[in-house]
Design an enzyme around this catalytic site. Structure first.
Site, PDB file in Angstrom:
ATOM      1  CG  ASP A  97      -0.306  -0.277   2.546  1.00  0.00           C
ATOM      2  OD1 ASP A  97       0.926  -0.467   2.600  1.00  0.00           O
ATOM      3  OD2 ASP A  97      -1.028  -0.299   3.568  1.00  0.00           O
ATOM      4  CG  ASP A 100       6.306   6.119   6.463  1.00  0.00           C
ATOM      5  OD1 ASP A 100       6.415   7.256   5.990  1.00  0.00           O
ATOM      6  OD2 ASP A 100       6.155   5.913   7.687  1.00  0.00           O
ATOM      7  CB  THR A 104       7.765  -2.875   6.211  1.00  0.00           C
ATOM      8  OG1 THR A 104       7.443  -2.055   7.328  1.00  0.00           O
ATOM      9  CG2 THR A 104       6.959  -4.143   6.259  1.00  0.00           C
ATOM     10  CG  LEU A 105       8.047  -2.978   0.919  1.00  0.00           C
ATOM     11  CD1 LEU A 105       8.099  -4.266   0.134  1.00  0.00           C
ATOM     12  CD2 LEU A 105       7.042  -3.158   2.055  1.00  0.00           C
TER      13      LEU A 105
HETATM   14  P1  IMP Z   1       7.651   1.483   6.568  1.00  0.00           P
HETATM   15  O1  IMP Z   1       8.277   0.215   7.076  1.00  0.00           O
HETATM   16  O2  IMP Z   1       7.983   2.675   7.453  1.00  0.00           O
HETATM   17  O3  IMP Z   1       7.961   1.788   5.115  1.00  0.00           O
HETATM   18  O4  IMP Z   1       6.099   1.358   6.751  1.00  0.00           O
HETATM   19  C1  IMP Z   1       5.375   0.549   5.990  1.00  0.00           C
HETATM   20  C2  IMP Z   1       4.010   0.286   6.583  1.00  0.00           C
HETATM   21  O5  IMP Z   1       3.608   1.236   7.568  1.00  0.00           O
HETATM   22  C3  IMP Z   1       2.998   0.386   5.483  1.00  0.00           C
HETATM   23  O6  IMP Z   1       2.853  -0.829   4.822  1.00  0.00           O
HETATM   24  C4  IMP Z   1       1.757   0.810   6.233  1.00  0.00           C
HETATM   25  O7  IMP Z   1       1.082  -0.332   6.689  1.00  0.00           O
HETATM   26  C5  IMP Z   1       2.264   1.616   7.404  1.00  0.00           C
HETATM   27  N1  IMP Z   1       2.197   3.076   7.109  1.00  0.00           N
HETATM   28  C6  IMP Z   1       3.205   3.901   6.772  1.00  0.00           C
HETATM   29  N2  IMP Z   1       2.778   5.154   6.559  1.00  0.00           N
HETATM   30  C7  IMP Z   1       1.442   5.132   6.753  1.00  0.00           C
HETATM   31  C8  IMP Z   1       0.401   6.137   6.667  1.00  0.00           C
HETATM   32  O8  IMP Z   1       0.610   7.310   6.338  1.00  0.00           O
HETATM   33  N3  IMP Z   1      -0.862   5.697   6.942  1.00  0.00           N
HETATM   34  C9  IMP Z   1      -1.153   4.415   7.288  1.00  0.00           C
HETATM   35  N4  IMP Z   1      -0.219   3.451   7.378  1.00  0.00           N
HETATM   36  C10 IMP Z   1       1.066   3.811   7.117  1.00  0.00           C
HETATM   37 MG    MG Z   2       1.375  -2.197   4.852  1.00  0.00          MG
END
Ligand code: IMP
Ligand code: MG
Length: 172
Positions: A97, A100, A104-105
């Protein structure tokens, strides 16, 4: 109830997802694609995108968690649900989705690489590049979004608002 401002309308989402579907179908012409939908947020986008891909598609699901019930990351990546099928030798595309921080990815892509897919690509509906702390190679992006907390179209705030048909921002 929170006030939610529309950032990307249902029409804009539909148009962009059609474009992505057409591009992916062209890039994988003559091949098969194995989509990995990242639960729960990636599911809405996965369904819409899969309907617009014209090459043969199979779908599997994985759940990776790095956020608690808050707007902040806990900093921990955990596999909550692993894939049902092997990805060895397949053209694998991870469908997410939003990217950020990238934590995670970058973790998930590294893990999947060790399972020897034939190819491994990443398609995200939204990208928040200003927040990146972990390097991730993104092959297909729907929209770049500003550094705001996004909800709708799969994205939640404390598990709410995933079902909004548009992308919105919570006004505080
Ligand atoms: P990352 O590991 O920081 O890239 O975060 C990834 C996950 O955090 C995404 O798959 C979302 O599930 C959640 N996430 C990050 N930003 C947002 C946001 O603005 N709204 C809701 N969920 C978010
Ligand atoms: Mg997610």
């Amino acid at each position: 109830m929170d006030e939610i401002k529309v950032l990307i309308s249902e029409e804009e989402l539909d148009k962009r997802i059609r474009e992505l579907g057409a591009q992916i179908s062209k890039d994988f012409s003559g091949k098969k694609l194995h989509l990995i939908s990242v639960l729960k947020g990636g599911v809405f986008f996965t369904c819409e995108l899969a309907k617009r891909i014209t090459v043969p598609v199979t779908i599997d699901f994985m759940s990776v968690s790095s956020y608690g019930n808050a707007k902040d990351s806990s900093g921990i990546v955990k596999i909550v649900k692993d894939l049902d099928e092997s990805i060895m030798g397949k053209n694998v595309m991870v469908i997410e989705d939003i990217i950020d921080s990238g934590r995670t990815l970058s973790y998930l892509m590294d893990l999947l690489k060790t399972r020897e897919p034939y190819s491994l690509t990443l398609c995200t509906l939204l990208d928040k590049p200003s927040r990146r702390t972990h390097n991730v190679h993104v092959d297909y992006t729907g929209f770049e979004v500003p550094d705001e907390f996004i909800v709708g179209y799969g994205l939640d705030y404390a598990q709410k608002y995933r079902n909004l048909p548009y992308i919105g921002v919570i006004e505080s």
